[in-house]
Scaffold this motif. Structure first.
Motif, mmCIF file in Angstrom:
data_model
loop_
_atom_site.group_PDB
_atom_site.id
_atom_site.type_symbol
_atom_site.label_atom_id
_atom_site.label_comp_id
_atom_site.label_asym_id
_atom_site.label_seq_id
_atom_site.Cartn_x
_atom_site.Cartn_y
_atom_site.Cartn_z
ATOM 1 N N ARG A 48 0.784 -1.348 -0.068
ATOM 2 C CA ARG A 48 0.169 -0.059 0.066
ATOM 3 C C ARG A 48 0.778 1.249 0.078
ATOM 4 N N ALA A 49 2.249 1.325 0.149
ATOM 5 C CA ALA A 49 3.099 2.242 -0.253
ATOM 6 C C ALA A 49 4.516 1.732 -0.395
ATOM 7 N N VAL A 50 5.254 2.610 -1.052
ATOM 8 C CA VAL A 50 6.844 2.121 -1.649
ATOM 9 C C VAL A 50 7.421 3.429 -0.943
ATOM 10 N N PRO A 100 1.427 5.008 -3.477
ATOM 11 C CA PRO A 100 2.132 6.240 -3.097
ATOM 12 C C PRO A 100 3.730 5.713 -3.135
ATOM 13 N N VAL A 101 4.539 6.666 -3.764
ATOM 14 C CA VAL A 101 5.995 6.359 -3.709
ATOM 15 C C VAL A 101 6.643 7.459 -3.088
ATOM 16 N N LEU A 200 0.914 6.345 4.928
ATOM 17 C CA LEU A 200 0.116 6.247 3.807
ATOM 18 C C LEU A 200 -0.374 4.798 3.668
ATOM 19 N N ALA A 201 0.173 3.943 4.127
ATOM 20 C CA ALA A 201 -0.005 2.526 4.041
ATOM 21 C C ALA A 201 -1.484 2.125 4.995
ATOM 22 N N SER A 202 -1.574 3.191 5.872
ATOM 23 C CA SER A 202 -2.806 2.731 6.605
ATOM 24 C C SER A 202 -4.053 3.758 6.150
ATOM 25 N N GLY A 203 -3.683 4.360 4.828
ATOM 26 C CA GLY A 203 -5.049 5.091 4.277
ATOM 27 C C GLY A 203 -5.734 4.494 3.492
ATOM 28 N N PRO A 204 -6.582 5.198 2.834
ATOM 29 C CA PRO A 204 -7.679 4.651 1.785
ATOM 30 C C PRO A 204 -6.727 4.526 0.407
ATOM 31 N N THR A 205 -6.369 3.373 0.139
ATOM 32 C CA THR A 205 -5.174 3.163 -0.807
ATOM 33 C C THR A 205 -6.024 3.672 -2.260
ATOM 34 N N GLY A 255 -12.712 7.039 14.486
ATOM 35 C CA GLY A 255 -11.622 7.102 13.458
ATOM 36 C C GLY A 255 -12.104 5.912 12.610
ATOM 37 N N ALA A 256 -11.540 6.303 11.150
ATOM 38 C CA ALA A 256 -11.862 5.227 10.049
ATOM 39 C C ALA A 256 -10.685 4.131 9.880
ATOM 40 N N GLU A 257 -11.127 3.238 9.768
ATOM 41 C CA GLU A 257 -10.124 2.047 9.721
ATOM 42 C C GLU A 257 -10.153 1.446 8.297
ATOM 43 N N PHE A 258 -9.206 2.015 7.470
ATOM 44 C CA PHE A 258 -9.125 1.668 6.128
ATOM 45 C C PHE A 258 -8.336 0.439 5.734
ATOM 46 N N GLU A 259 -8.941 -0.422 4.747
ATOM 47 C CA GLU A 259 -8.161 -1.929 4.670
ATOM 48 C C GLU A 259 -7.535 -1.786 3.118
ATOM 49 N N GLY A 260 -7.486 -0.652 2.503
ATOM 50 C CA GLY A 260 -7.037 -0.667 1.261
ATOM 51 C C GLY A 260 -7.762 -1.184 0.071
ATOM 52 N N ARG A 261 -8.935 -1.292 0.185
ATOM 53 C CA ARG A 261 -9.861 -1.891 -0.868
ATOM 54 C C ARG A 261 -11.080 -1.196 -0.891
#
Length: 261
Positions: A48-50, A100-101, A200-205, A255-261
């Motif tokens: 979910r991030a680089v 995100p890179v 970033l990896a914990s965000g809405p991918t 708080g939101a808990e995003f899973e990247g999908r």
């Protein structure tokens, strides 16, 4: 050791250029490996991030020109083809990556190496880092999308100054011009880069991917096309689980808990 180290921790993919004896100058094989890994990152939900960085004193000294010798006879189109399939393909892979890179610039970033950093979505630089538009020193025209990237980042006049003179730019000066998001102490670079990547990896991918596409295209389109692209992105994003979670968390005041999908 591999010339490109890669490891995934949590949802963050770390790519490390690993030719410190050459200040991480890029070979064709190295470049192709980075393109491959970025393409895989786009297609891998767990990533979910680089983060891109280098070992030793250099981030990346550009393309490795050793062994190329004096240019000999070429067929028409050879140079353009080499650029399209080489440096330009690398920069496009960063710009088009759906995750995100972050560039964690640990040392000298010259030529293509500087453009590799500037193509990233966020740029962190160690205090000792420096950026050099080295092409003019070799009698060359900037490649790797430099003449596309720099004016969009810092304006025409500043871009021309860097490219016409080829002077080294310190990390604080790069930050002042807007080429770098933040300068940190050398010993804090890795920690800060991974903290940003984890955030970033914990965000809405998917929302981040669509946002990246809209922003990257914003200088190349008119208002009507930009508004249409924005509406289309919103339409797509509202089908995602993260968008539903975001709205639900707002209604439920948590708080939101995003899973990247």
């Amino acid at each position: 050791m591999p010339a490109v180290l890669h490891a995934t921790a949590g949802h963050v993919l770390s790519l490390t250029l690993n030719r410190p004896e050459a200040l991480n100058a890029l070979t064709p094989d190295q470049r192709d490996e980075i393109v491959r890994l970025l393409s895989e990152a786009s297609a891998t939900p767990a990533i979910r991030a680089v983060v891109i960085t280098g070992t030793g004193r250099g981030f990346c000294a550009g393309a490795d020109l050793r062994g190329t010798g004096t240019p000999g006879e070429r067929l028409a189109g050879d140079v353009a083809r080499t650029l399209r399939t080489g440096a330009q393909r690398l920069i496009a892979a960063v710009l088009d990556c759906e995750k995100p890179v972050i560039a964690a610039v640990n040392g000298t970033a010259a030529g293509l190496g500087a453009h590799l950093a500037f193509a990233c979505d966020l740029v962190l630089a160690a205090e000792s880092a420096r950026f050099i538009e080295v092409f003019v020193r070799r009698g060359l025209v900037p490649d790797g999308g430099g003449a596309y990237l720099l004016p969009r980042l810092i304006g025409l006049q500043r871009a021309k100054e860097l490219m016409f003179f080829g002077d080294a730019l310190s990390a604080p000066d790069a930050e002042r011009l807007g080429l770098v998001n933040r300068v940190v102490r050398d010993e804090e670079l890795e920690k800060t880069a991974h903290a940003w990547a984890e955030r970033l990896a914990s965000g809405p991918t998917r929302a981040l991917a669509l946002t990246k596409q809209l922003v990257n295209a914003s200088f190349d389109t008119d208002r009507a096309a930009a508004f249409a692209a924005e509406a289309a992105a919103q339409e797509i994003n509202m089908t995602t689980a993260d968008a539903r979670e975001g709205v639900r968390s707002f209604v439920e005041r948590r708080g939101a808990e995003f899973e990247g999908r």
